[in-house]
Design an enzyme around this catalytic site. Structure first.
Site, PDB file in Angstrom:
ATOM      1  N   HIS A   1       0.825  -1.204   0.000  1.00 58.35           N
ATOM      2  CA  HIS A   1       0.000   0.000   0.000  1.00 58.35           C
ATOM      3  C   HIS A   1       0.860   1.256   0.000  1.00 58.35           C
ATOM      4  CE1 HIS A   1      -3.202   2.822   1.464  1.00 58.35           C
ATOM      5  NE2 HIS A   1      -3.882   2.107   0.577  1.00 58.35           N
ATOM      6  N   CYS A   2       1.977   1.185   0.709  1.00 56.21           N
ATOM      7  CA  CYS A   2       2.847   2.372   0.845  1.00 56.21           C
ATOM      8  C   CYS A   2       3.538   2.758  -0.454  1.00 56.21           C
ATOM      9  CB  CYS A   2       3.916   2.118   1.893  1.00 56.21           C
ATOM     10  SG  CYS A   2       3.317   1.506   3.453  1.00 56.21           S
ATOM     11  N   ILE A   3       3.677   1.812  -1.372  1.00 57.36           N
ATOM     12  CA  ILE A   3       4.415   2.144  -2.609  1.00 57.36           C
ATOM     13  C   ILE A   3       3.471   2.418  -3.781  1.00 57.36           C
ATOM     14  CG2 ILE A   3       6.515   0.913  -1.919  1.00 57.36           C
ATOM     15  CD1 ILE A   3       5.649  -1.396  -3.815  1.00 57.36           C
TER      16      ILE A   3
END
Ligand code: KQY
Length: 356
Positions: A341-343
């Site tokens: 999700h963070c990337i």
């Protein structure tokens, strides 16, 4: 702000390169990014930003239908540095929040961060999308989740921390979130995943899977410091209603057994500011909640743990219209300090003709 489970135009990522985030010249991370990008690009457009030095690597690794554009960056966390896109149903705009590497000079993770701080505006220009300039307010996309029906989820640990907007009160931050994101209510969890270097981003601990339904990272091990954190989140969620007045259904998503970085992995991380980013044995903030919802798939981190398949089985019925796919070797993203999700950062669907 449309929820992640609404229709997307596409998704943005940044090709990994930073030597103190990605071990051994980002070799393993690039493989994991490429696998993820391949899955996402099956059902939506994908734009990958690559530095001049990494352009050839990205272009030759990624499929032709993935758009690779040259863009400078300090690291590769599109969730946190790409714009948050909002729509009134007719047109779309990007919010250009301030970015200070998760805490600036107080407890930020690197310096300088000026290239990352310019990415939101550059992407909006590239996509021909007008921006709201909110650079005076520090916020990363990973610190908020929305149900698209007026509710925002976040954590106090992150948004009330001293490294972001210490001059603002909780009430002022809440007003800012509601005004910018078109929301009516903010649900504040207290803390995020244990040892999460983002100061407890919501996207690693709790996520909406549909309106009034969330998954919460969970452990039954009372000796794990995570137990108390997750139990506190559960209590808050069970005692809350969303912006529409509905009770929130919580699905517990078990965590993998604690994952620690090895000596060999640390050896592959270069020092960039005179001190190592990680030390052997450090616990990494692993969580299955850090998944990405694309138009036709939900892509979930996998760590080679017994709970890998349990997490997939729990998520499947929550996303009946999508394939739930595990990304093997997510550990190679986790080492950088975040996960799938963070990337990624979704671009909601919009009608091009309404923008011209
Ligand atoms: O989890 C995220 N959203 C970003 C993690 C950044 C870690 C930098 N080392």
């Amino acid at each position: 702000m449309p929820p992640e489970y609404s229709r997307h135009y596409g998704c943005v990522l940044i090709w990994p390169h930073r030597r103190d985030s990605w071990q051994y010249g980002a070799y393993a991370a690039r493989k994991a990014f490429a696998e993820l990008i391949g899955i996402i690009s099956e059902s939506e457009k994908v734009v990958v930003c690559a530095r001049y030095e990494d352009y050839d690597s990205a272009r030759k690794t990624l499929p032709d239908n993935v758009r690779v554009v040259e863009m400078s960056s300090d690291d590769s966390w599109a969730r946190d540095v790409a714009p948050t896109l909002v729509t009134n149903g007719k047109t779309i705009r990007g919010i250009d929040w301030g970015f200070n590497a998760w805490g600036g000079l107080f407890d930020g993770l690197y310096f300088p961060w000026d290239k990352d701080n310019k990415i939101a505006r550059k992407l909006c220009d590239l996509l021909d999308i007008d921006t709201y300039d909110k650079r005076d307010f520090i916020l990363e996309g990973g610190s908020i989740h929305t149900d698209g029906e007026g509710t925002i989820l976040t954590t106090e640990e992150c948004l009330l921390g001293k490294g972001r907007n210490p001059h603002m009160t909780k009430a002022e931050i809440e007003i800012m979130l509601c005004r910018c994101l078109g929301a009516k209510k903010v649900i504040w969890l207290r803390r995020g995943i244990y040892n999460d270097e983002t100061n407890g981003h919501i996207d690693n601990i709790c996520a909406f899977t549909s309106p009034a339904e969330v998954v919460l990272a969970w452990t039954d091990n009372k000796k794990d410091p995570q137990y108390e954190i997750s139990a506190e989140c559960l209590e808050i969620l069970q005692g809350s209603t969303d912006a529409q007045g509905r009770k929130i259904k919580v699905h517990k998503l078990p965590l993998p057994d604690p994952i620690h970085i090895t000596e060999e992995e640390c050896m592959g991380l270069d020092d960039m500011d005179g001190e190592p980013t990680r030390t052997p044995g450090e616990r990494l903030a692993a969580s299955y909640v850090n998944f990405y919802i694309s138009n036709r798939a939900v892509i979930v981190p996998q760590f080679g743990d017994k709970n890998d398949s349990t997490a997939i089985d729990i998520l499947k019925p929550l996303f009946p219209d999508r394939k739930v796919i595990g990304l093997q070797n997510s550990r190679n993203i986790l080492i950088g300090g975040g996960n799938i999700h963070c990337i990624t950062q979704q671009i909601p669907f919009f009608k091009q003709e309404e923008l011209t």
